[in-house]
Each structure stands twice: as C-alpha cells, then as structure tokens.
Enzyme design. Structure first.
Site, mmCIF file in Angstrom:
data_model
loop_
_atom_site.group_PDB
_atom_site.id
_atom_site.type_symbol
_atom_site.label_atom_id
_atom_site.label_comp_id
_atom_site.label_asym_id
_atom_site.label_seq_id
_atom_site.Cartn_x
_atom_site.Cartn_y
_atom_site.Cartn_z
ATOM 1 N N LYS A 36 94.305 -33.391 49.573
ATOM 2 C CA LYS A 36 92.847 -33.402 49.354
ATOM 3 C C LYS A 36 92.238 -34.566 50.138
ATOM 4 O O LYS A 36 92.969 -35.409 50.672
ATOM 5 C CB LYS A 36 92.559 -33.540 47.864
ATOM 6 C CG LYS A 36 93.030 -34.862 47.279
ATOM 7 C CD LYS A 36 93.007 -34.863 45.756
ATOM 8 C CE LYS A 36 93.478 -36.210 45.235
ATOM 9 N NZ LYS A 36 93.685 -36.225 43.796
ATOM 10 N N TYR A 277 74.892 -61.103 61.324
ATOM 11 C CA TYR A 277 73.664 -61.056 60.525
ATOM 12 C C TYR A 277 73.684 -62.102 59.414
ATOM 13 O O TYR A 277 74.725 -62.309 58.770
ATOM 14 C CB TYR A 277 73.530 -59.693 59.847
ATOM 15 C CG TYR A 277 73.191 -58.551 60.786
ATOM 16 C CD1 TYR A 277 72.043 -58.582 61.562
ATOM 17 C CD2 TYR A 277 74.022 -57.443 60.849
ATOM 18 C CE1 TYR A 277 71.738 -57.515 62.402
ATOM 19 C CE2 TYR A 277 73.716 -56.376 61.682
ATOM 20 C CZ TYR A 277 72.565 -56.423 62.454
ATOM 21 O OH TYR A 277 72.265 -55.369 63.279
HETATM 22 C C1 PLP Z 1 95.011 -36.650 43.540
HETATM 23 C C2 PLP Z 1 95.858 -35.986 42.571
HETATM 24 C C3 PLP Z 1 97.242 -36.155 42.591
HETATM 25 C C4 PLP Z 1 97.948 -37.099 43.559
HETATM 26 O O1 PLP Z 1 97.702 -38.444 43.202
HETATM 27 P P1 PLP Z 1 98.466 -39.641 43.926
HETATM 28 O O2 PLP Z 1 98.230 -40.810 43.053
HETATM 29 O O3 PLP Z 1 97.811 -39.834 45.253
HETATM 30 O O4 PLP Z 1 99.887 -39.258 44.053
HETATM 31 C C5 PLP Z 1 97.988 -35.428 41.676
HETATM 32 N N1 PLP Z 1 97.403 -34.596 40.777
HETATM 33 C C6 PLP Z 1 96.062 -34.432 40.727
HETATM 34 C C7 PLP Z 1 95.474 -33.505 39.714
HETATM 35 C C8 PLP Z 1 95.251 -35.117 41.606
HETATM 36 O O5 PLP Z 1 93.934 -34.948 41.543
#
Ligand code: PLP
Length: 385
Positions: A36, A277
C-alpha cells in the site's frame, strides 16, 4: 526528462530482507508483501516486480486502485488482497480478477454476493474481526448476523480468511492490549467454526507482531516495513537482538531504497549570518554550505529542517535551516573539495556510512513510514543489484 533526484531499489537488499522474514516465520507461513502507499514510496510497479523475483506470491494493498496496479505488474503471477476500501463500482473488477478482499460490514458482503451472482463467479473474502483496534471489523453481534448470509450463498462466496490488525505491536506499552486482541481473535475463530464457517487462513500479524509475538504468525503474515529494510520501532529491533543466540548483533535488514541527488551550488557564509529563510539557522562560525535541489515538494519532510542528515563525498553532513519547497541547504564545512554536481545521498549508504530515515532521531519512528510514503510518484525509480 529526469528531475533533480532519483530513487534506487536494491534487489539483493530485498532478497536479504525476505530471507530474514522467512527465517523468522518458518517455511509454512505465507508472506504477504504489503505494498500500500505506493509500496511505502518505493514505487508499486517497480517494487512488485522485484518482489516477484524474490519469490513473493501474495500482495496486500489498501484499496482497489492499488490492487489494479499490482494486477497490472504481476500478470496473474500472484494473489492480491485488498485490506481496506473498494468503492462499490470496483467490486465487479475485483471479483472478476480473482482479487480477495477484507469485509467488515454486512452490506459489503451482500453487495459482493450480488455482484458474484451476476458474474456467475465467487467472491473471495477475508472476514475482518474486531479485536480492540476499533477501526474496522465485525464485533460479536455483527458476526452472528453474518453467519446466515454466508450459509445461504455458499456458491458465490468463499471465506478465504479471518483476520484482524493489532493496535501498535511495535511498542511494549501496548503489550496487554495485544494479548487481549489475540484472545479475542481466537474466540471469534472458534465461534465461526462452531457455526460451520471454516476460514482457510488465519492472519493477524504485521511486521512488528510477526517479530515480537511469534504466535500471531498463524497461516500468513502481512509484512510491510520490514521487507523494505526498516524496523517498525527501535523496541522491535532491541527485542530481536535480545532473542538471537548468535553473538552477531548487527542489523540483519538492508534498506532497499536509496535516494540520491547532487550539489546544485556551493557558497561560503561568515560567522553571524543567518542561512535560509528567517532566523532558524545562525552561522556560529565561517561555513561552507551546499544547496541541494530537493525540498518538501519532493517528499523531503519539513520536519527535517535543521535535523536531517545526508552524505556528501562520503562524509555525514547536516541539513541547516528550513527545508524549502524545492531546496535545502547542507553544512559541508568539513567536506573538502565539493563541486557542483557531486553526489548527495539523502537515504542510503556509502563506504559503510549509512543515512537511514530512522537516523533522524527519536521523533522519527513514525517518520520512517511517513517520509517513505510521501516520496512522490514522479521521482524515477531505478532497479540496482
Ligand atoms: C499496513 C498494514 C500492515 C503492514 O504493516 P507493517 O507495520 O508495515 O508491517 C499489515 N496489516 C494491515 C491491516 C495494514 O494496514
């Protein structure tokens, strides 16, 4: 035309990290690669192709638009799972492309069934249960309502999994809450079994849970941050080190990403001058400084004003003053012979020195996730060995 910086993805680093996760979770557990947020900024298309080469056969995304990109990049070579949002109009696409998805509302389930009927197909769902994160997931009374719906539509719905997500497994402070979540998850599972619903896979663990609470690994782990070469928190690394028996206490992970730009301008500033700045940085000595054409519009967080680190000609230097929209300044007083065009490493290593996102100090554990995911899509990604 290429912009002022480039991102590089290392195949060997990813293979190393996947091997490490595999060694921790064992042979039987499915590793779902969480991609994601544009693969945590690494670039979904490039990263997914690398991960396939490393033997990954399962990917998780948040939403259907991301799933679409993974389907495109995998050509049917992997299973894809959506953990969050699917707008109603994308359900048809998901079902007909064999994309699995979390369900956490009865309406989502009935919509999926209707769509699957229409397509003369089967929707593959993962029942997300509420265990204490209180974000999405069926609680006990809602599950009871779900049971008859599933029984009445068996030919159009397949319960691929039961799942939940933990409320901060990366912090010891949440230990009790996590233990309660595991118990409640197991209760949900038993309840489903008692009602004749048999999910194929049980999965709960993100990176931190998979490392800190081995019993959460079950049939599949959903691994995000670890595969990219970052620990979810300092605590999870310390926990790992305290558990390994070998005397090697080096970080077993390797960063997949490196981010490079180059020096745009070099100049000298005398004691007492402000740099950039406002008044955020005052030269306390005569200084040599470099302008680098990367700013917050390129994903370099303003939080790193006066705080970020970079490597110039093999020497670790600091960001001085505020990070601007397209530029930042580095203190290169200690670096001899810097010329315009010299390489600047914003994330990555050089001769044993390393700039990791996490080297920006205590405030940055969350920053690992945030800085990475904010790396803009338009910065080119290049695959390296
Ligand atoms: C983002 C996510 C993960 C992975 O999390 P990490 O800490 O990056 O391993 C696993 N399960 C769900 C539901 C998530 O949203």
């Amino acid at each position: 035309m290429e912009g002022p910086s480039s991102l590089f993805l290392s195949f060997s680093a990813l293979q190393n990290n996947i091997n490490f996760v595999r060694s921790r979770v064992g042979k039987k557990v499915i590793i779902s690669s969480v991609v994601k947020g544009n693969a945590y900024g690494h670039g979904i298309k490039e990263f997914v192709q690398l991960a396939l080469k490393c033997g990954i056969k399962h990917f998780s995304v948040f939403s259907s638009d991301e799933a679409y990109e993974v389907v495109d990049a995998t050509n049917g070579e992997a299973q894809i799972m959506i953990m969050g949002e699917i707008p109603h109009e994308h359900l048809e696409w998901a079902i007909s492309n064999n994309v699995e998805f979390f369900v956490f509302e009865c309406t989502r389930v009935t919509e999926a069934i209707n769509e699957a009927k229409r397509l003369k197909s089967v929707a593959k769902i993962h029942i997300e249960v509420e265990t204490g994160l209180n974000r999405t997931g069926f609680n006990e009374s809602e599950i009871a309502k779900l049971i008859p719906i599933l029984h009445d539509n068996q030919e159009h719905i397949h319960v691929k999994g039961i799942c939940t997500h933990f409320a901060g497994a990366e912090s010891v402070a949440n230990h009790v809450r996590i233990q309660k979540q595991i118990k409640r998850f197991n209760k949900h599972y038993k309840y489903l079994l008692s009602k004749g619903i048999e999910p194929e896979l049980k999965h709960t663990a993100c990176s931190a849970a998979a490392m800190v609470y081995p019993k959460t690994c079950m049939d599949m782990v959903r691994i995000g941050i670890l595969q990219y070469g970052f620990w979810p928190s300092k605590e999870t690394f310390i926990d790992y080190v305290s558990k390994v028996k070998t005397p090697d206490r080096n970080d077993p992970l390797k960063r997949v990403i490196s981010w490079k730009s180059s020096v745009m301008s070099v100049k000298y500033v005398t004691t007492g001058e402000f740099i950039g700045y406002g008044t955020s940085f005052l030269a306390q000595q005569d200084m040599k400084i470099a302008a680098v054409p990367v700013g917050y519009s390129h994903g370099y967080s303003r939080v790193l004003s006066n705080l970020g680190r970079a490597l110039v000609n093999g020497i670790r230097v600091g960001v001085i003053g505020l990070v601007n929209m397209n530029m930042m300044m580095l203190d290169i007083t200690e670096v001899e012979e810097v010329e315009v065009g010299d390489e600047v490493i914003l994330i990555g290593g050089y001769n044993g020195l390393e700039i990791s996102v996490a080297s920006f100090g205590e405030l940055s554990n969350q920053l690992n996730y945030e800085l990475l995911t904010r790396l803009p899509q338009r910065i080119p990604r290049k695959i390296i060995e």
